[in-house]
Design a protein around this motif. Structure first.
Motif, PDB file in Angstrom:
ATOM      1  N   LYS A 185     -18.643  71.323   9.462  1.00  0.00           N
ATOM      2  CA  LYS A 185     -19.819  70.646  10.002  1.00  0.00           C
ATOM      3  C   LYS A 185     -20.889  70.443   8.925  1.00  0.00           C
ATOM      4  N   THR A 227     -32.024  65.975  11.826  1.00  0.00           N
ATOM      5  CA  THR A 227     -32.307  65.612  13.206  1.00  0.00           C
ATOM      6  C   THR A 227     -32.097  66.840  14.100  1.00  0.00           C
ATOM      7  N   ARG A 228     -32.626  66.777  15.281  1.00  0.00           N
ATOM      8  CA  ARG A 228     -32.402  67.850  16.257  1.00  0.00           C
ATOM      9  C   ARG A 228     -30.903  68.029  16.525  1.00  0.00           C
ATOM     10  N   GLU A 229     -30.187  66.905  16.626  1.00  0.00           N
ATOM     11  CA  GLU A 229     -28.750  66.946  16.874  1.00  0.00           C
ATOM     12  C   GLU A 229     -28.009  67.648  15.733  1.00  0.00           C
ATOM     13  N   ASP A 230     -28.400  67.340  14.486  1.00  0.00           N
ATOM     14  CA  ASP A 230     -27.759  67.971  13.335  1.00  0.00           C
ATOM     15  C   ASP A 230     -28.035  69.474  13.308  1.00  0.00           C
ATOM     16  N   TRP A 231     -29.280  69.841  13.583  1.00  0.00           N
ATOM     17  CA  TRP A 231     -29.653  71.265  13.542  1.00  0.00           C
ATOM     18  C   TRP A 231     -28.824  72.058  14.556  1.00  0.00           C
ATOM     19  N   TYR A 232     -28.755  71.562  15.784  1.00  0.00           N
ATOM     20  CA  TYR A 232     -28.018  72.283  16.819  1.00  0.00           C
ATOM     21  C   TYR A 232     -26.511  72.269  16.552  1.00  0.00           C
ATOM     22  N   ALA A 233     -26.001  71.196  15.974  1.00  0.00           N
ATOM     23  CA  ALA A 233     -24.571  71.131  15.664  1.00  0.00           C
ATOM     24  C   ALA A 233     -24.200  72.216  14.645  1.00  0.00           C
ATOM     25  N   ARG A 269     -24.346  75.733  16.379  1.00  0.00           N
ATOM     26  CA  ARG A 269     -23.176  76.003  17.230  1.00  0.00           C
ATOM     27  C   ARG A 269     -21.923  76.218  16.380  1.00  0.00           C
TER      28      ARG A 269
END
Length: 305
Positions: A238, A289-295, A298
């Protein structure tokens, strides 16, 4: 490099701190090149401790940067004290003696920031307050902070200490993110819900104390680096994917992940490799991005409830 205010102070600091714990692994010319590269890149905040190399690291740094009054005004120096052989010591005498020795090794008249290194259960806040008052009034230390301390330990110090505590240096990385995970798992019956640090992340944000993550690439205490490790295949996949998206290295993304948090953290990097140093510094210009941070969160095996 992008800068930020350190805690409640007016001190403007780079968003990346250069840790000098391993500078004794370099020879003289390597140390000079490393320090000069950091300066050229705008990374003029250098983190030390009196125990690094049994004090030798501070001496090596002073030699490498060719310390004099002119260079001193261009850099920000932070050091730590309070760890002794077989014990921790926040006594007035030890703090004052430690600072004098630090200043001698660094060949300077003052520290920009002094941190208390590890909590001393025998601490007497009044003694710490006396030491801080002497150091401040004499001009030997301009700002104060702590390291590895919980909210209640900080509150105990603040019972007597009048100076603002501007920083708290804490272990934090993508794989060592309990201070973040417990905030997601409130009232859950799982391991991630265990409150091990008194909600130090929220406390520091509420009190404008800058968190300085140490060992930002480590998993465990000092078990190894997660980047490139076969123990974290999903995480590395990731990170590499997102690094390609931003056209930077995986090192840059690992630091950018910390900088993306709105707590306005200042990671302390410990590399002595010039290329990795530059990659870390580039993180200041990457906003995930928020999406990248959470990806990434996880992918490290951190579960969302």
């Amino acid at each position: 490099m992008r800068t930020m205010k350190l805690g409640t102070s007016t001190l403007e600091v780079p968003v990346i701190a250069v840790g000098c714990m391993r500078i004794n692994s370099l020879d003289k010319s390597e140390a000079e090149q490393f320090v000069q590269t950091a300066l050229d890149e705008g990374a003029n905040f250098f983190d030390h401790a009196d125990i690094y190399g049994a004090g030798a690291c501070e001496e090596i740094f002073a030699d490498a940067i060719h310390m004099d009054n002119n260079i001193r005004e261009k850099i920000i120096l932070q050091s730590k004290c309070g760890i002794r052989q077989g014990m921790f010591d926040f006594s007035k005498e030890h703090i004052l003696n430690s600072v004098d020795a630090i200043l001698k090794r660094l060949r300077t008249d003052y520290l920009d920031i002094l941190l208390l290194h590890r909590p001393d259960t025998l601490v007497e806040p009044e003694e710490v307050a006396e030491a801080f008052d002497i150091l401040e009034s004499s001009g030997k230390v301009r700002h104060f902070g702590v390291s590895n301390q919980t909210p209640m330990q900080i509150q105990l110090l603040k019972k007597a200490v009048k100076q603002p505590l501007v920083a708290n240096q804490l272990q934090l990385s993508i794989t060592n993110a309990n201070m973040i995970s417990q905030g997601f798992n409130v009232n859950m019956e799982n391991e991630a819900a265990v409150n091990r640090d008194g909600l130090i992340l929220d406390y520091c944000r509420l009190n404008d104390i800058t968190i300085q993550p140490w060992s930002p690439f480590q998993y465990g205490f000092f078990e190894g680096v997660f980047l490139g490790s076969d123990k974290f295949p999903e995480l590395n996949q990731k990170i590499d994917e997102i690094a390609s998206k931003y056209e930077v290295s995986n090192t840059t993304i690992a630091i950018a992940w910390l900088l993306r948090h709105p707590a306005h953290m200042q990671p302390v990097i410990g590399t002595m490799n010039i290329d990795r140093l530059k990659d870390c510094i580039k993180a200041g210009d990457v906003h995930l991005t928020r999406e990248d941070w959470y990806a990434i969160y996880r992918a490290a095996g951190n579960m969302l409830p």
